[in-house]
Motif scaffolding. Structure first.
Motif, PDB file in Angstrom:
ATOM      1  N   PHE A 167      -4.971   6.537   4.021  1.00 56.16           N
ATOM      2  CA  PHE A 167      -5.425   5.122   3.422  1.00 56.16           C
ATOM      3  C   PHE A 167      -4.196   4.309   3.853  1.00 56.16           C
ATOM      4  O   PHE A 167      -4.263   3.036   4.485  1.00 56.16           O
ATOM      5  CB  PHE A 167      -5.255   5.188   1.988  1.00 56.16           C
ATOM      6  CG  PHE A 167      -5.242   4.167   1.078  1.00 56.16           C
ATOM      7  CD1 PHE A 167      -5.832   2.933   1.237  1.00 56.16           C
ATOM      8  CD2 PHE A 167      -3.917   4.115   0.280  1.00 56.16           C
ATOM      9  CE1 PHE A 167      -5.366   1.852   0.553  1.00 56.16           C
ATOM     10  CE2 PHE A 167      -3.584   2.929  -0.474  1.00 56.16           C
ATOM     11  CZ  PHE A 167      -4.201   1.904  -0.429  1.00 56.16           C
ATOM     12  N   VAL A 168      -3.112   4.709   3.526  1.00 56.89           N
ATOM     13  CA  VAL A 168      -1.661   3.855   4.047  1.00 56.89           C
ATOM     14  C   VAL A 168      -1.579   3.431   5.316  1.00 56.89           C
ATOM     15  O   VAL A 168      -1.251   2.487   5.861  1.00 56.89           O
ATOM     16  CB  VAL A 168      -0.312   4.557   3.365  1.00 56.89           C
ATOM     17  CG1 VAL A 168       0.720   3.880   3.828  1.00 56.89           C
ATOM     18  CG2 VAL A 168      -0.537   4.692   1.984  1.00 56.89           C
ATOM     19  N   VAL A 225      -9.453   7.101  -2.285  1.00 53.28           N
ATOM     20  CA  VAL A 225      -8.364   8.086  -2.515  1.00 53.28           C
ATOM     21  C   VAL A 225      -8.680   8.964  -3.805  1.00 53.28           C
ATOM     22  O   VAL A 225      -8.745  10.251  -3.615  1.00 53.28           O
ATOM     23  CB  VAL A 225      -7.285   7.557  -2.309  1.00 53.28           C
ATOM     24  CG1 VAL A 225      -6.152   8.562  -2.629  1.00 53.28           C
ATOM     25  CG2 VAL A 225      -6.656   6.953  -0.988  1.00 53.28           C
ATOM     26  N   ALA A 236       0.818  -1.164  -0.016  1.00 53.56           N
ATOM     27  CA  ALA A 236       0.035  -0.077   0.105  1.00 53.56           C
ATOM     28  C   ALA A 236       0.833   1.289  -0.080  1.00 53.56           C
ATOM     29  O   ALA A 236       0.324   2.416  -0.478  1.00 53.56           O
ATOM     30  CB  ALA A 236      -1.053  -0.090   1.212  1.00 53.56           C
ATOM     31  N   THR A 253      -4.009  10.220   1.043  1.00 52.30           N
ATOM     32  CA  THR A 253      -3.317   8.856   0.946  1.00 52.30           C
ATOM     33  C   THR A 253      -2.738   8.409   2.246  1.00 52.30           C
ATOM     34  O   THR A 253      -2.693   7.236   2.502  1.00 52.30           O
ATOM     35  CB  THR A 253      -2.304   9.299  -0.112  1.00 52.30           C
ATOM     36  OG1 THR A 253      -2.959   9.885  -1.540  1.00 52.30           O
ATOM     37  CG2 THR A 253      -1.292   8.259  -0.635  1.00 52.30           C
ATOM     38  N   GLY A 261       1.034   3.351  -3.001  1.00 54.21           N
ATOM     39  CA  GLY A 261       0.306   4.634  -3.259  1.00 54.21           C
ATOM     40  C   GLY A 261       0.342   5.831  -2.929  1.00 54.21           C
ATOM     41  O   GLY A 261      -0.110   6.749  -3.306  1.00 54.21           O
ATOM     42  N   SER A 262       1.608   6.098  -2.391  1.00 51.17           N
ATOM     43  CA  SER A 262       2.216   7.459  -2.207  1.00 51.17           C
ATOM     44  C   SER A 262       2.422   8.064  -3.665  1.00 51.17           C
ATOM     45  O   SER A 262       2.508   9.321  -3.736  1.00 51.17           O
ATOM     46  CB  SER A 262       3.547   7.230  -1.609  1.00 51.17           C
ATOM     47  OG  SER A 262       3.304   6.666  -0.177  1.00 51.17           O
ATOM     48  N   VAL A 290      -1.723   5.803  -6.774  1.00 49.17           N
ATOM     49  CA  VAL A 290      -2.761   5.056  -6.102  1.00 49.17           C
ATOM     50  C   VAL A 290      -3.674   3.976  -6.886  1.00 49.17           C
ATOM     51  O   VAL A 290      -4.154   3.078  -6.616  1.00 49.17           O
ATOM     52  CB  VAL A 290      -3.710   6.244  -5.423  1.00 49.17           C
ATOM     53  CG1 VAL A 290      -5.033   5.727  -4.540  1.00 49.17           C
ATOM     54  CG2 VAL A 290      -2.878   6.885  -4.554  1.00 49.17           C
ATOM     55  N   ALA A 333      -8.276   2.481  -1.505  1.00 51.80           N
ATOM     56  CA  ALA A 333      -7.452   3.159  -2.352  1.00 51.80           C
ATOM     57  C   ALA A 333      -8.520   3.843  -3.536  1.00 51.80           C
ATOM     58  O   ALA A 333      -8.150   4.881  -3.882  1.00 51.80           O
ATOM     59  CB  ALA A 333      -6.828   2.192  -3.474  1.00 51.80           C
TER      60      ALA A 333
END
Length: 438
Positions: A89-90, A79, A18, A86, A21-22, A25, A76
């Motif tokens: 989420f992470v 986001v 995950a 983000t 995702g930075s 995403v 995700a």
């Protein structure tokens, strides 16, 4: 390494993806959706043995991995679609998987509830904090100024996740992850001003009080987690005076529960589990107060003066204190009377009251009022009278609900919630009626 630790480590490895995702995403959402789809078709082999939970083995499918992967893909997508931060989420994903991993390691040392809970919350906290730092670093966002809020978000998420994990099953992990993400999203959107020292002290104080309550059998593990979470949010979003009002209820309520416990047990009115309060009991008495704290923190976006939420908070706590003392002190006296008819009833009858219990309840409300007047310069003597009246009024509502609807249709925790809600509304309404300062 045990099978449980290997499985938790494997989930942690997948969850760590995950972090991508930075920077991408959409790619993370697609990847986790693909992992979920593949998990449903894998029914044997090394991968199956690594990720399979006991229920997966009986069904022949990696439903646990599939549910986790699809839930992560869904987060995700939030986001992308609704601008879920983000880092939130992470943090939610890493908190869950690494919390589970540290919990399993802790269980290999001691398989007690408190050890497992401590392992999950500490592991989840560290992972959530680190995940947020990684996301901010990758995006070149300033980190130093955000350290306190990152710590607060990580601690709040870990406590909520630990609480939910203590009452739900392992298969409910996706629900835990979504709940944590939504809570952190809410807090990330609030304007929270706190220093690193302040948030560190807040965590230390609340965890310390929570551990003491568990060690003294005043709260179960679930009740302890609930209380620590409520106390932490109250300190950070409200302040230490708010915390003092809240902790007065927890402390005096716990003492009153232990008061002549054996006699109350004989009368059939004693709290279960040797008086240790569970999470449902804590929430039933303090959920309204928590909402008032959150509303106070967001008052700059609401068309209501923030003082109103202070009186709502104090009124709900005064009600909880008043009702608890009334029940626990009054429970040691015989010949209670039903509040609606004043006829004598058996001890433990819902809605049954004694004059000793009513007096103790009124004194409890006054104690909360005095603490509030002493610590809040804006309340004043008239505000103290408002809070005491709100507490006594809420206690009366609790007794009336107990005599009329509690039982088959509604449980004690729901009655407690409705009573504290009435106390909050009375406190807020009376403060507006008498024109207390905004």
């Amino acid at each position: 390494m045990t099978t449980s630790i290997r499985r938790a480590a494997a989930f942690a490895a997948v969850g760590t993806v995950a972090l991508v995702g930075s920077v991408l995403v959409a790619g993370v959402a697609a990847l986790f959706a693909a992992i979920g789809a593949l998990a449903l078709v894998v029914d044997d082999g090394v991968v199956f043995d690594l990720f399979a939970r006991p229920s997966d083995r009986s069904e022949g499918r990696l439903r646990g991995l599939a549910a986790f992967s699809f839930a992560t893909a869904g987060l995700a997508m939030l986001v992308i679609v609704v601008d879920l931060p983000t880092r939130v989420f992470v943090a939610a994903v890493c908190l869950l998987v690494y919390g589970n991993l540290v919990e399993q390691v802790a269980r290999s040392w001691s398989n007690t509830a408190i050890t497992a809970t401590a392992g999950f919350t500490v592991g989840g906290f560290v992972a959530a904090f680190a995940a947020q730092v990684v996301v901010l670093t990758v995006s070149d966002a300033p980190i130093d100024s955000m350290i306190p809020i990152l710590i607060f978000l990580a601690a709040s998420g870990a406590l909520l996740a630990g609480l939910l994990r203590s009452v739900l099953f392992e298969r409910d992990d996706p629900l835990v992850m979504f709940s944590v993400a939504l809570l952190l999203w809410l807090f990330a959107d609030l304007t929270v001003t706190v220093t690193p020292l302040e948030v560190a002290i807040a965590i230390a104080v609340t965890v310390g009080f929570g551990y003491i309550s568990w060690a003294l059998d005043a709260a179960s593990v679930t009740g302890m987690l609930t209380g620590v979470l409520l106390a932490l949010l109250t300190i950070v979003l409200g302040g230490y005076p708010w915390f003092a009002v809240l902790i007065s209820f927890f402390a005096l309520g716990a003492l009153s529960t232990k008061f002549r416990y054996e006699q109350k047990r004989e009368n059939g009115v004693a709290e279960a589990n040797e008086g240790a309060r569970g999470g449902g009991n804590v929430l039933g008495n303090a959920a309204v107060a928590l909402f008032a704290v959150l509303a106070f923190a967001a008052s700059d976006r609401l068309p209501v003066a923030n003082t109103v939420f202070l009186f709502a908070f104090a009124g709900s706590i005064a009600t909880a204190m008043s009702d608890t003392l009334s029940s626990e002190i009054g429970g040691v006296f015989d010949n209670p009377r039903l509040i609606t008819t004043l006829k004598r009833v058996e001890p433990g009858t819902d809605g049954g009251v004694t004059w000793q219990g009513e007096l103790a309840g009124a004194l409890g409300a006054i104690v909360v009022a005095v603490i509030a007047v002493t610590l809040f310069g804006t309340i004043g003597p008239l505000g103290g009278i408002v809070i005491a009246m709100a507490g006594i009024g809420g206690m009366t509502v609790d007794s009336l609900l107990g005599a009329t609807i509690e039982g088959e249709r509604i449980g004690n925790q729901s009655v407690n919630f409705l009573a504290t809600l009435s106390g909050a509304l009375l406190g807020a309404g009376l403060s507006l009626l008498v024109g207390l300062p905004a």
